[in-house]
Design a protein around this motif. Structure first.
Motif, PDB file in Angstrom:
ATOM      1  N   ASP A 165      71.962  84.716  55.931  1.00  0.00           N
ATOM      2  CA  ASP A 165      70.559  84.451  55.564  1.00  0.00           C
ATOM      3  C   ASP A 165      69.996  83.252  56.329  1.00  0.00           C
ATOM      4  O   ASP A 165      68.789  83.190  56.611  1.00  0.00           O
ATOM      5  N   PHE A 202      67.597  93.186  57.850  1.00  0.00           N
ATOM      6  CA  PHE A 202      68.117  92.289  58.891  1.00  0.00           C
ATOM      7  C   PHE A 202      69.626  92.492  59.049  1.00  0.00           C
ATOM      8  O   PHE A 202      70.141  92.583  60.164  1.00  0.00           O
ATOM      9  N   CYS A 203      70.333  92.580  57.910  1.00  0.00           N
ATOM     10  CA  CYS A 203      71.790  92.802  57.947  1.00  0.00           C
ATOM     11  C   CYS A 203      72.116  94.117  58.649  1.00  0.00           C
ATOM     12  O   CYS A 203      73.062  94.201  59.438  1.00  0.00           O
ATOM     13  N   ASN A 213      78.297  88.995  53.722  1.00  0.00           N
ATOM     14  CA  ASN A 213      77.590  87.837  53.156  1.00  0.00           C
ATOM     15  C   ASN A 213      78.213  87.430  51.826  1.00  0.00           C
ATOM     16  O   ASN A 213      78.889  88.219  51.169  1.00  0.00           O
ATOM     17  N   MET A 262      71.646  93.597  62.458  1.00  0.00           N
ATOM     18  CA  MET A 262      72.716  92.784  63.064  1.00  0.00           C
ATOM     19  C   MET A 262      74.034  93.556  63.123  1.00  0.00           C
ATOM     20  O   MET A 262      74.781  93.466  64.098  1.00  0.00           O
ATOM     21  N   HIS A 285      68.821  84.455  59.618  1.00  0.00           N
ATOM     22  CA  HIS A 285      67.625  85.281  59.392  1.00  0.00           C
ATOM     23  C   HIS A 285      66.378  84.400  59.266  1.00  0.00           C
ATOM     24  O   HIS A 285      65.379  84.599  59.956  1.00  0.00           O
ATOM     25  N   GLN A 286      66.465  83.384  58.397  1.00  0.00           N
ATOM     26  CA  GLN A 286      65.322  82.480  58.187  1.00  0.00           C
ATOM     27  C   GLN A 286      64.975  81.727  59.476  1.00  0.00           C
ATOM     28  O   GLN A 286      63.799  81.522  59.794  1.00  0.00           O
ATOM     29  N   PHE A 318      65.996  90.783  54.002  1.00  0.00           N
ATOM     30  CA  PHE A 318      67.365  90.405  54.360  1.00  0.00           C
ATOM     31  C   PHE A 318      68.251  91.639  54.550  1.00  0.00           C
ATOM     32  O   PHE A 318      69.060  91.710  55.471  1.00  0.00           O
ATOM     33  N   ARG A 350      61.685  91.797  58.030  1.00  0.00           N
ATOM     34  CA  ARG A 350      61.317  90.764  57.060  1.00  0.00           C
ATOM     35  C   ARG A 350      62.352  90.651  55.944  1.00  0.00           C
ATOM     36  O   ARG A 350      62.604  89.572  55.444  1.00  0.00           O
ATOM     37  N   ILE A 369      61.542  90.826  64.038  1.00  0.00           N
ATOM     38  CA  ILE A 369      62.752  90.833  63.204  1.00  0.00           C
ATOM     39  C   ILE A 369      62.380  91.387  61.820  1.00  0.00           C
ATOM     40  O   ILE A 369      61.310  91.067  61.297  1.00  0.00           O
ATOM     41  N   LEU A 407      77.427  85.604  61.494  1.00  0.00           N
ATOM     42  CA  LEU A 407      77.129  87.038  61.640  1.00  0.00           C
ATOM     43  C   LEU A 407      78.429  87.740  62.010  1.00  0.00           C
ATOM     44  O   LEU A 407      78.871  87.689  63.152  1.00  0.00           O
TER      45      LEU A 407
END
Length: 212
Positions: free
Chosen positions: A47, A95-96, A26, A99, A50-51, A92, A90, A88, A13
Motif C-alpha cells: 500500500d 493495484f495489487c 500484503n 503489480m 501504491h500511495q 488497492f 485507484r 495507476i 512488491l
C-alpha cells in the motif's frame, strides 16, 4: 527541459502462491501465510508504494510534463519502469492485480497502442539516469541536514535543463541504500510518509516551474 525523475526504493512488491493463485502479498490478507513461511507480515506493505505512485503520477507537475521517468525497485531487487502517462488503478485491490501481472509477465502494454506502460528492466537504475546536468538526491529522516525544499527548487538550473533525481523509500521502516546519490537530505523534523514526502517535492517544483 528541466524536470524530475523519481526512484522509489525498497518497495514491498512480492508475488507468492497462496492456495492455487499467484498474488501480491500484503500484511492484511496474507498474515497467516507469511508467518507460516517465517516472514514478518509487517514488512509486506504494498500500500505504501501504491500511495507513493499516486502522489507522483497525480501531481500537477506530472500533468504538466515535468516528470521524465518513474522507477521502482523492490526489496527483492526487481527494477521496473513506469511510464509517467500511465493511470495507476485507484483501488488497492486492482493495484495489487496490476503489480502481480507485471512481476509475472515482466511488462504491461497499453490497450490502445503497442507502447509498454510498465516494464521490468535490468539493474542498476543508474544506467537510465542522465549523465550531465543531473542532481541526485536521497531522502532520509536521519540525514545530517534539514533542507528547505523551496530553496532547493529555486536552485534548479532551468537554463541547462537540469534533471533532479529523487530517491524516496517506500517501506514501513528503515533507510534506503542508495550510494549513487550526490547527497542525502531531510525535509522535516518529523517522520513523513513516502506519499507526503513526494507531495512536498512536487509542490516545491511546481512553484519553481510555475505550474498551477
Amino acid at each position: 527541459k528541466a524536470g524530475a525523475i523519481f526512484v522509489l526504493e525498497n518497495a514491498s512488491l512480492e508475488v507468492g502462491k497462496v492456495g492455487k493463485t499467484m498474488t501480491l502479498l500484503n500484511c492484511d490478507d496474507h498474515a497467516n501465510f507469511l508467518r507460516k513461511h517465517r516472514k514478518d507480515p509487517a514488512d509486506y506493505r504494498p500500500d505504501i508504494a501504491h500511495q507513493a505512485l499516486l502522489a507522483v503520477l497525480d501531481s500537477p507537475l506530472n500533468k504538466a510534463g515535468y516528470i521524465k521517468a518513474v522507477y521502482v525497485k523492490t526489496k527483492k531487487n526487481v527494477l521496473f519502469e513506469i511510464s509517467p502517462q500511465v493511470r495507476i488503478p485507484r483501488t488497492f485491490k486492482r493495484f495489487c492485480g496490476l503489480m502481480s501481472q507485471l512481476l509475472q509477465k515482466l511488462s504491461i502494454r497499453s490497450s490502445s497502442s503497442p507502447k509498454k506502460l510498465l516494464r521490468v528492466i535490468k539493474q542498476p537504475v543508474t544506467k537510465y539516469l542522465p549523465v550531465t546536468h543531473c542532481r541526485r538526491i536521497g531522502f532520509s529522516r536521519s540525514a545530517d541536514k534539514i533542507r528547505n525544499l523551496k530553496e532547493f527548487a529555486d536552485s534548479v538550473n532551468t537554463k541547462t535543463g537540469e534533471t533532479c533525481v529523487f530517491a524516496v523509500g517506500v517501506m514501513s521502516h528503515g533507510k534506503i541504500d542508495t550510494p549513487w546519490v550526490d547527497e542525502m537530505i531531510s525535509i522535516s523534523q518529523y517522520p513523513l510518509s513516502a506519499a507526503c514526502c513526494i507531495s512536498k517535492i512536487t509542490n516545491a517544483l511546481e512553484g519553481k516551474f510555475n505550474v498551477v
